[in-house]
Design a protein around this motif. Sequence first.
Motif, short mmCIF file in Angstrom:
data_model
loop_
_atom_site.label_atom_id
_atom_site.label_comp_id
_atom_site.label_asym_id
_atom_site.label_seq_id
_atom_site.Cartn_x
_atom_site.Cartn_y
_atom_site.Cartn_z
N GLU A 1 -31.35 16.61 -4.35
CA GLU A 1 -32.21 16.83 -5.50
C GLU A 1 -31.70 16.01 -6.69
O GLU A 1 -30.49 15.75 -6.82
CB GLU A 1 -32.22 18.31 -5.88
N ASN A 2 -32.62 15.62 -7.54
CA ASN A 2 -32.26 14.86 -8.73
C ASN A 2 -31.51 15.77 -9.70
O ASN A 2 -32.08 16.71 -10.26
CB ASN A 2 -33.53 14.32 -9.39
N PRO A 3 -30.21 15.52 -9.96
CA PRO A 3 -29.44 16.44 -10.83
C PRO A 3 -29.92 16.43 -12.28
O PRO A 3 -29.81 17.44 -12.98
CB PRO A 3 -28.01 15.92 -10.71
N VAL A 4 -30.45 15.29 -12.74
CA VAL A 4 -30.96 15.22 -14.11
C VAL A 4 -32.19 16.12 -14.24
O VAL A 4 -32.37 16.80 -15.26
CB VAL A 4 -31.30 13.77 -14.50
N GLU A 5 -33.02 16.16 -13.21
CA GLU A 5 -34.19 17.03 -13.22
C GLU A 5 -33.77 18.49 -13.22
O GLU A 5 -34.35 19.32 -13.95
CB GLU A 5 -35.08 16.71 -12.01
N ILE A 6 -32.78 18.86 -12.39
CA ILE A 6 -32.30 20.24 -12.35
C ILE A 6 -31.78 20.65 -13.72
O ILE A 6 -32.09 21.74 -14.22
CB ILE A 6 -31.19 20.40 -11.28
N VAL B 1 -33.52 7.39 -11.60
CA VAL B 1 -33.60 8.71 -12.23
C VAL B 1 -35.06 9.08 -12.44
O VAL B 1 -35.47 10.22 -12.21
CB VAL B 1 -32.85 8.72 -13.58
N TYR B 2 -35.88 8.12 -12.90
CA TYR B 2 -37.28 8.38 -13.21
C TYR B 2 -38.19 7.45 -12.41
O TYR B 2 -37.81 6.32 -12.05
CB TYR B 2 -37.55 8.13 -14.71
#
Length: 416
Positions: free
Chosen positions: A398-403, A382-383
């Motif tokens: 794309e990273n869904p947590v970032e979105i 994730v990070y």
Amino acid sequence: MKKNKTNNILVVLLLTLTLAFSQNIMAQNFTVTGKVVDNNKEPLIGATVRTLNTNKGTVTDADGNFTLSCDKNTTLEISFVGYNSRKVKADSKITVILDENDNLLKETVVVGVGYGTMRKSDLTGAIASVNAKDMKKGVITSTEQLLQGKVAGLSVVQSSGAPEAGASLRLRGGTSLSASNGPLVVVDGIPGVDINSVQPNEIQSIDILKDASAAAIYGSRGANGVIIVTTNRQSGDVETKTMQYNGYVAIGSAAKNMDILSANQWRQYVRDNNIATALDYGADTDWQKELQRTTYSHSHNISFSNSRKTNGYRGSVTYQNNQGVIVGNNFNRLSASISAYQTGLNGRLHIDEGINANFDSLHPTDTRIFERMANLNPTFHVYNADGSFAQLNGTNTENPVEINSDRTNDQKRHRF
């Protein structure tokens, strides 16, 4: 001597008959004056008063008073719809108190039919009525949810699990290709009102007109059925002064997640199928749980009222904060309503007014995160090591947590 004795006997008989006749005349001219009231000392208009032996009777006037000529000491029977009847001895002046019959009152259900109210037992149309105590309880994010599962033939479908999402109402299915298929909503006699402009705590009853005969008064607007909402309003029947608080606190979580491969299951699948191009990034990430949280929601309502014979008012304020199971998904609502009445010209003029207002603040979820969540490699981090969001190049990776964290779409919605 014999003649005098005979005359004396005739005189005595004549006096006896005269006395008996006069007593009978006096008995028939006896007048009963009385009043019929309920337990609150309010007069009962139209109560029936009759004698048991002759079936002679009358009804009470607008003040509950009556006058009846009858024999003295006869028995009177007093009756009124919804009350237990009573038998009393006739007297020159009496006051009769009737007790309510709970069983009879429960059988009398009054429903709104657009142009007034009627007893449900007198109706031939398809009408359903839901009282406040029978409505759905719990966390209510839209007023339509109060009717979910409560009325046969009425479909209440939530568009999504997000707290800001409303529900669609269908009473006769989809009957229009281009116009709305939802029923007409009438709030306190005003047609075309958004049902969500009314606070759930302020609804007294909801009547659903299903068939054409019941909804005919609204013309083509009632083609998909009519929902009549009656809110809590004060009246001058009883003088009251009240203040009330209602509230709840709720905890929620996702009931079930999608069944997708964990990181170890993904690795096993790669080994079993000899997929040489698969990249293992070394992490063990459950993308669904990374986006979810335990929710805490609460609602608080304060209502107050003051009712008098000639005027009165009622006010209500509600604050609602509901969280969605996706991190950052929030819904806040501040609602207020006030209604008042004023009478004049000795009761011949009656004015009602009311205002409902809602102020919504919402943070909806970007639905793209669900597609990325299902597609992204469960071994991906994730990070990054420096705390920034890890990124993969490619379509739908794309990273869904970032979105969900960095891209916002805050909205406001007002109803008045």
